[in-house]
Design a protein around this motif. Structure first.
Motif, PDB file in Angstrom:
ATOM      1  N   ARG A  39       0.882  -3.317   5.962  1.00  0.00           N
ATOM      2  CA  ARG A  39       1.849  -3.792   5.290  1.00  0.00           C
ATOM      3  C   ARG A  39       0.480  -2.541   4.288  1.00  0.00           C
ATOM      4  O   ARG A  39       1.704  -1.579   4.229  1.00  0.00           O
ATOM      5  N   GLU A  40      -0.187  -1.926   4.495  1.00  0.00           N
ATOM      6  CA  GLU A  40      -1.230  -0.872   3.748  1.00  0.00           C
ATOM      7  C   GLU A  40      -0.572   0.631   4.535  1.00  0.00           C
ATOM      8  O   GLU A  40       0.284   1.967   3.899  1.00  0.00           O
ATOM      9  N   ASN A  68       3.205   1.506   3.638  1.00  0.00           N
ATOM     10  CA  ASN A  68       3.779   1.014   2.677  1.00  0.00           C
ATOM     11  C   ASN A  68       3.691   3.015   2.086  1.00  0.00           C
ATOM     12  O   ASN A  68       4.209   3.600   1.348  1.00  0.00           O
ATOM     13  N   LYS A 120      12.561   3.895  -0.377  1.00  0.00           N
ATOM     14  CA  LYS A 120      12.020   2.490   0.908  1.00  0.00           C
ATOM     15  C   LYS A 120      13.386   1.353   0.994  1.00  0.00           C
ATOM     16  O   LYS A 120      13.633   0.781   1.336  1.00  0.00           O
ATOM     17  N   TRP A 159      12.200  -1.132   3.358  1.00  0.00           N
ATOM     18  CA  TRP A 159      11.623  -2.151   4.148  1.00  0.00           C
ATOM     19  C   TRP A 159      11.380  -3.281   3.114  1.00  0.00           C
ATOM     20  O   TRP A 159      10.703  -2.607   1.424  1.00  0.00           O
ATOM     21  N   LEU A 160      11.352  -4.558   3.188  1.00  0.00           N
ATOM     22  CA  LEU A 160       9.707  -4.891   2.069  1.00  0.00           C
ATOM     23  C   LEU A 160       9.372  -5.957   2.762  1.00  0.00           C
ATOM     24  O   LEU A 160       9.704  -6.580   4.488  1.00  0.00           O
TER      25      LEU A 160
END
Length: 626
Positions: free
Chosen positions: A335-336, A339, A398, A400-401
């Motif tokens: 995730r990091e 992002n 972005k 994505w989520l």
């Protein structure tokens, strides 16, 4: 290695944040029992010491050493046995002096390995421990005739300090001998990267030979200057532990430093095949290197500070590395990274996973790269140098989520939402190509194709769509591609004993290596010119461990071996390479949920790149990856 109970560890409790222990090896003869004094000190007040860098070895093979613990106040505990691996014992015997004590920091002895809080605290101190040592001693093991270690060590010393002997320089050992020597376990471990990189000075010990670490820089230069040699080692690469540690790396020459997450992703990719006793170490061991890069860049380019595009001083994410299951750590890391760098991380997720419960969009960094041709993973070319590729433009939205979900059977997980376009369903699927066992199912793959796939297209002088797919589009000279395919066909016919077809009249086949049954498929271009060989072998890089597929709408492609008929091809907005995905979830789990199987190559439509072709289409819709 046997982990003894915390209460039986001979060392006392460490009372300060910067406290650590060193050992004083008592003098003795080569094969005498090992006696050490265990001393407690701290970073501010410690006397001179050396730090040992070595591979623990087989944890089940141990022998006891005799330890007398001396507390910070001078109190002495009685001698107690402490089991260490035979590799550690061999290092202590080799480094022990006969005339006086020698002070070392050795992780497996100086850290109470059974006391988790202490181990975590000491791991945080390790960069300062190694950088504070007067010297790092790299112990590779004892000499062995099996890998010619004495010959290689003598030659490395000659490279580093050429002799003025009238007998001349030592000749270079056979390349196979050098490769075997560099295959020693130390060169495969991830921890050694920070141990050497942070050292003030480093020396390498193997048996009774010793050379400065700087000698490996000469090895790097020697290999570069002799890269024109032909033969099976032509595309051999130095171990990453050598190549990365004898150079300052690409970051030191950049006018600005790539983001923390970009550099973290870059190092995770390149250290993926390095080993660690605990899979969490694959992350923890490289984090100090990112801080070292900031320091090195500040030193090399002070003009880049304090304004550095907001990238230079990115803070490391705080992970509790050893307090959570491996899957949770890798999910949070992914995730990091997404992002911080974008969806490029998904390219790294295309491997089998060993961590239970890991979503398909999360890379399992404990798993090595899939078997590759000539020891070079395909991702190397993407992640080699252009780190700026992974610096996100903060003004770009972005695509994505993330969300948490609960499946119908009660499983909890994290899923990734992306925008994706469909590229069809796999209708036909060929065998797995495996160059290392001399199997290239060329004829079987051709049998899956439609006639139009095998015909030379009007805009290509010699190339059919089939041939372009076999090279994944990486063709710089058309005649080389055609001749390479013809040579593989000849090889298959020779191996099967079937009569060969005459090559097409549009070209003449160069003189290739014999395709007799004892010749390996991967060596059939060995007798050709180097430039021809490099281009011809692109077909091996592209097809090794891949399967040819045909979609329901007639497109050709290459995909990982795990795919099967009925899987789907899709492209994700923001990425060029398509992915193969599988719909495995029940409708009650949510529509459109898929699992990634890996990247694939699908033939372009005319001269339009496939990813861009779909990127500009109007077929994007939200898809959920689990």
């Amino acid at each position: 290695m046997e982990v003894i109970p915390a209460e039986n560890y001979p060392g006392g409790q460490l009372s300060r944040e910067d406290s650590f222990r060193v050992i004083e090896i008592r003098p003795g003869e080569r094969n005498a029992p090992i006696h050490v004094r265990l001393l407690t000190t701290n970073l501010q007040d410690c006397a001179s010491y050396e730090a040992l860098s070595y591979a623990w070895g087989d944890l089940s093979r141990t022998e006891p050493i005799h330890v007398v613990a001396v507390g910070s106040g001078g109190g002495v505990r009685p001698s107690a046995p402490l089991p260490v691996t035979t590799g550690c014992a061999d290092a202590l015997r080799r480094l022990r002096l006969q005339t006086g004590p020698r002070t070392l920091w050795v992780d497996s002895i100086c850290i109470n390995q059974s006391l988790i809080p202490e181990r975590n605290q000491q791991l945080h101190l390790m960069p300062r421990i190694y950088s504070g040592a007067s010297r790092v001693v790299i112990y590779l093991g004892e000499s062995s005739g099996a890998d010619g270690s004495d010959v290689v060590m003598d030659w490395l010393r000659e490279l580093h300090e050429p002799s003025d002997s009238s007998t001349g320089h030592l000749p270079a050992p056979d390349l196979e001998v050098i490769r075997n020597f560099l295959g020693r376990r130390w060169f495969t471990r991830v921890w050694v990267l920070q141990e050497v990189r942070l050292a003030r000075e480093a020396t390498v010990v193997c048996g009774d030979r010793e050379v400065p670490w700087a000698a490996f820089r000469e090895l790097r230069d020697w290999k570069f200057n002799n890269s024109v040699d032909k033969g099976p080692h032509r595309f051999w690469k130095l171990p990453y532990t050598v190549q990365s540690l004898v150079t300052d790396g690409p970051v030191s020459v950049l006018p600005w430093l790539p983001s923390y997450h970009a550099r973290l992703l870059h190092k995770l990719v390149h250290t993926r095949d390095l080993g660690a006793t605990d899979a969490r170490d694959k992350l923890f061991a490289i984090i100090p290197l990112l801080e070292w890069e900031i320091w090195r860049h500040r030193e090399a380019r002070p003009d880049a500070y304090p304004t550095n595009h907001g990238q230079a001083d990115g803070e490391a994410t705080e992970f509790d590395f050893y307090g959570h299951p491996l899957a949770k750590i890798f999910i949070e890391l992914a995730r990091e990274l997404i992002n911080g760098t974008g969806l490029y991380v998904l390219y790294c997720a295309a491997t089998p996973t060993a961590a239970p419960g890991l979503p398909s969009w999360v890379p399992d960094w404990s798993v090595k790269s899939p078997q590759v041709f000539r020891d070079r993973p395909e991702l190397d070319s993407l992640f080699d140098n252009d780190l700026s590729l992974f610096n996100l433009n903060p003004e770009m939205p972005k695509t994505w989520l993330f969300s948490d979900y609960t499946a119908s059977h009660g499983e909890h997980g994290t899923q990734l939402h992306v925008e994706a376009a469909s590229g069809g369903t796999i209708a036909k699927l060929g065998d797995v190509c495996d160059i290392r066992i001399d199997y290239f199912p060329l004829e079987q793959w051709e049998g899956l194709c439609e006639p139009a796939h095998l015909e030379v297209e009007p805009d290509e002088r010699h190339l059919s769509r089939f041939i372009r797919v076999l090279f994944k589009g990486g063709i710089s000279h058309e005649h080389v591609a055609v001749q390479a395919v013809a040579a593989i066909r000849e090889y298959n016919h020779d191996k099967s004993g079937k009569p060969s077809h005459e090559p097409p009249a549009v070209f003449s086949v160069l003189v290739l290596a014999s395709t007799a049954q004892e010749t390996a498929l991967m060596d059939i271009f060995q007798s050709t010119q180097p430039s021809f060989q490099r281009q011809a072998e692109r077909i091996f890089h592209a097809c090794h461990r891949q399967r040819l597929f045909v979609t329901d709408v007639g497109y050709l492609g290459l995909a990982p071996e795990a795919v099967r008929v009925g899987d789907h091809v899709m492209v994700i907005k923001g990425l060029d390479a398509p992915f193969v995905v599988r719909s495995e979830l029940a409708s009650s789990d949510g529509p459109g949920a898929v699992r990634l199987l890996g990247t694939c190559y699908r033939e372009p439509s005319g001269t339009t790149d496939y990813g861009k072709e779909l990127y500009h289409s109007s077929n994007f819709e939200e898809r959920v990856i689990r």
